[in-house]
Design a protein around this motif. Structure first.
Motif, PDB file in Angstrom:
ATOM      1  N   LEU A   1      35.687  33.100  34.950  1.00 46.16           N
ATOM      2  CA  LEU A   1      33.894  32.998  34.836  1.00 46.16           C
ATOM      3  C   LEU A   1      33.096  32.933  35.989  1.00 46.16           C
ATOM      4  CD1 LEU A   1      32.215  32.582  32.438  1.00 46.16           C
ATOM      5  CD2 LEU A   1      32.414  30.187  32.615  1.00 46.16           C
ATOM      6  N   GLY A   2      33.902  32.406  37.060  1.00 45.21           N
ATOM      7  CA  GLY A   2      33.352  32.126  38.642  1.00 45.21           C
ATOM      8  C   GLY A   2      33.387  33.535  39.111  1.00 45.21           C
ATOM      9  N   VAL A   3      34.059  34.296  38.869  1.00 43.47           N
ATOM     10  CA  VAL A   3      34.185  35.594  39.501  1.00 43.47           C
ATOM     11  C   VAL A   3      33.201  36.490  38.923  1.00 43.47           C
ATOM     12  CG1 VAL A   3      35.544  37.909  39.802  1.00 43.47           C
ATOM     13  CG2 VAL A   3      36.595  35.814  40.301  1.00 43.47           C
ATOM     14  N   LEU A   4      33.035  36.485  37.380  1.00 44.27           N
ATOM     15  CA  LEU A   4      32.069  36.990  36.673  1.00 44.27           C
ATOM     16  C   LEU A   4      30.647  36.722  37.086  1.00 44.27           C
ATOM     17  CD1 LEU A   4      31.299  39.046  34.292  1.00 44.27           C
ATOM     18  CD2 LEU A   4      31.268  36.810  32.655  1.00 44.27           C
ATOM     19  N   TYR A   5      30.395  35.498  37.359  1.00 45.33           N
ATOM     20  CA  TYR A   5      29.161  34.838  37.590  1.00 45.33           C
ATOM     21  C   TYR A   5      28.736  35.457  39.151  1.00 45.33           C
ATOM     22  CZ  TYR A   5      28.222  31.492  33.967  1.00 45.33           C
ATOM     23  OH  TYR A   5      28.110  30.749  32.834  1.00 45.33           O
ATOM     24  N   LYS A   6      29.662  35.239  39.866  1.00 47.20           N
ATOM     25  CA  LYS A   6      29.417  35.372  41.295  1.00 47.20           C
ATOM     26  C   LYS A   6      29.373  36.842  41.926  1.00 47.20           C
ATOM     27  CE  LYS A   6      29.768  33.332  46.040  1.00 47.20           C
ATOM     28  NZ  LYS A   6      28.496  33.327  46.250  1.00 47.20           N
TER      29      LYS A   6
ATOM     30  N   ILE B   1      34.398  39.063  25.359  1.00 49.99           N
ATOM     31  CA  ILE B   1      33.090  39.338  26.474  1.00 49.99           C
ATOM     32  C   ILE B   1      33.207  39.104  27.968  1.00 49.99           C
ATOM     33  CG2 ILE B   1      30.678  38.601  26.688  1.00 49.99           C
ATOM     34  CD1 ILE B   1      30.618  37.753  23.540  1.00 49.99           C
ATOM     35  N   ILE B   2      33.833  38.105  28.237  1.00 44.82           N
ATOM     36  CA  ILE B   2      33.878  37.801  29.688  1.00 44.82           C
ATOM     37  C   ILE B   2      34.567  38.903  30.536  1.00 44.82           C
ATOM     38  CG2 ILE B   2      35.118  36.330  31.408  1.00 44.82           C
ATOM     39  CD1 ILE B   2      34.144  33.705  29.771  1.00 44.82           C
ATOM     40  N   TYR B   3      35.836  39.310  29.907  1.00 39.89           N
ATOM     41  CA  TYR B   3      36.740  40.498  30.388  1.00 39.89           C
ATOM     42  C   TYR B   3      36.126  41.708  30.164  1.00 39.89           C
ATOM     43  CZ  TYR B   3      40.372  36.994  31.226  1.00 39.89           C
ATOM     44  OH  TYR B   3      41.350  35.923  31.482  1.00 39.89           O
ATOM     45  N   PHE B   4      35.154  41.891  29.255  1.00 41.60           N
ATOM     46  CA  PHE B   4      34.576  43.026  29.218  1.00 41.60           C
ATOM     47  C   PHE B   4      33.596  43.491  30.193  1.00 41.60           C
ATOM     48  CE2 PHE B   4      30.947  45.317  27.534  1.00 41.60           C
ATOM     49  CZ  PHE B   4      31.489  46.503  27.274  1.00 41.60           C
TER      50      PHE B   4
END
Lengths: 51, 393
Positions: free
Chosen positions: B196-201, A11-14
């Protein structure tokens, strides 16, 4: 890697790839709102408030 | 890279610097581990960032030197148990910065502009907070704290700008084993946090801003204010939590643990738990170095009764947080409102204990109480953060 971790990572990578393409490659907001001047939020605006 | 214009995690240049730093630490571990102490390598890394990339290298160096000298002098000559004076002395640069910020640039004299240039140093508040914590923890300790250790602690690049706020002894213990921690398991942990940090920010916060916040038009309606309130809350969370994750990941990549700052804050059931989950390091800092000494002081002077003392100390602690964010009314009121939430919750706990029943939820099941508490907390937090945003006034 257990199943839960695998699903979480998938999910994160998608989302990461999808978000990158939509926000930074296709610039979706400029397509949706062509008249608006693109003014992406500074990534550290919040930081500056608190010096 | 742009020299002297790069704050942590604010540009591609910083990420290039970070990538080189990770490689540098790995190479040193592989080749010079037995001959070169990690603390020296860390100092070289911190100094390189400040000298080549930080916006105001000279001012930062003077600030660190001031804090070190003040810390040593206080530890040597100030013997009183009262920590108010040392706290004020160490926080002098913050007062300088907050005072000069009150004067808008266009109205300021040359002297004031010079003062603004000197005092407005990115990361100043967090650095001062770390040193105040260090002083309070170590004031009775006679063990020498070298300038090298002090410099590494205060100028640690990943947490330089907005934390998380670390503790000196924890940091030192980590530095002592850092070479061993530069390993595959730490890299894996760091990578997970980085992603996760890159995704969030850079994805979620950015998307919330582009498709949410920036699309809201102020027509003065209640719907606009409510929409802005919730959108801003989630924007702020993903932006700040993302930043914190990046800082933690960078620390992990060079062999150091960094305390977590956010831990599912929207599942908090009361204000106390919220500050253990949202900007945790600041909540802990305020609790340990402001609330507890203040409460102790009130107790020693027998001011009010115990519950009133606790409530007064709580309210003053959160009011201080408001002032720390800025002298503007919206910051102060936001802090005071968080203080009020804590006081009300504290009084609720007190009443429940005294009457041996839940004075608010009555006979509701524990699951019901939990979910209702979470829902209430989200609304309260959203409103206080909305005040903080400055969008209301």
């Amino acid at each position: 890697m257990n199943k839960k971790k695998f699903v979480r990572h998938s999910i994160i990578y998608f989302l990461l790839i999808l978000g990158y393409v939509l926000l930074y490659v296709a610039n979706l907001d400029s397509i949706l709102h062509p008249d608006r001047e693109l003014n992406p939020k500074s990534s550290v605006n919040f930081v500056y408030q608190q010096f | 890279m742009d020299l002297h214009s790069t704050l942590p995690f604010s540009s591609l240049a910083f990420f290039q610097f970070a990538g080189l730093a990770v490689l540098f630490f790995l190479l040193v571990k592989l080749t010079l581990k037995d001959r070169l102490p990690y603390s020296w390598v860390l100092a070289a890394f911190n100094a390189s960032y400040i000298v080549f990339l930080f916006t105001k290298p000279l001012q930062l160096a003077v600030l660190i030197l001031y804090l070190y000298v003040a810390f040593l002098a206080l530890r040597k000559w100030y013997k009183s148990n009262n920590v108010v004076l040392p706290m004020l002395l160490l926080a002098l640069p913050i007062f300088g910065m907050k005072t000069v910020i009150l004067f808008p640039s266009e109205d300021a004299s040359d002297l004031m502009l010079n003062a603004q240039n000197i005092f407005q140093i990115a990361g100043l508040s967090y650095m001062v907070f770390k040193v105040i914590g260090l002083y309070i923890d170590e004031r009775r300790n006679t063990e020498k704290i070298s300038l090298l250790a002090f410099f590494n602690f205060t100028a640690f690049v990943p947490t330089l700008l907005i934390g998380p706020i670390d503790r000196f002894r924890r940091f030192e213990a980590d530095v002592a084993k850092a070479y061993e921690q530069i390993s595959l398991s730490f890299y894996a942990k760091a990578w997970d946090r980085l992603i996760l940090g890159v995704l969030y920010k850079y994805i979620i916060a950015e998307a919330i801003f582009r498709f949410g916040l920036s699309q809201l038009h102020d027509d003065g309606s209640l719907l606009y204010h409510v929409s802005y309130m919730y959108t801003y809350l989630f924007y702020l969370f993903f932006d700040f939590a993302g930043y914190s994750l990046l800082a933690i990941a960078f620390g992990n990549f060079i062999g150091l643990d960094v305390p977590i700052n956010f831990d599912r804050p929207f599942l908090s059931v009361n204000p106390k738990e919220f500050w253990k989950k949202w900007h945790k390091s600041l909540g802990d800092w305020l609790g340990d170095y402001f609330f507890k000494p203040l409460f102790k002081e009130f107790t020693s002077k027998k001011i009010l009764n115990p519950i009133q003392r606790q409530n007064l100390a709580l309210f003053l602690t959160f009011t201080l947080m408001g002032f720390w964010n800025g002298f503007e009314l919206h910051y102060i009121l936001s802090g005071m409102l968080f203080g009020l939430y804590s006081v009300v919750h504290n009084y609720y706990i007190y009443r429940c204990k005294k009457t041996k029943k839940d004075v608010f939820f009555g006979n509701l099941s524990s699951t019901g109480v939990r979910w209702l508490s979470i829902a209430i907390m989200i609304q309260l937090v959203a409103f206080s953060i909305y005040l903080f945003s400055g969008n209301l006034f």
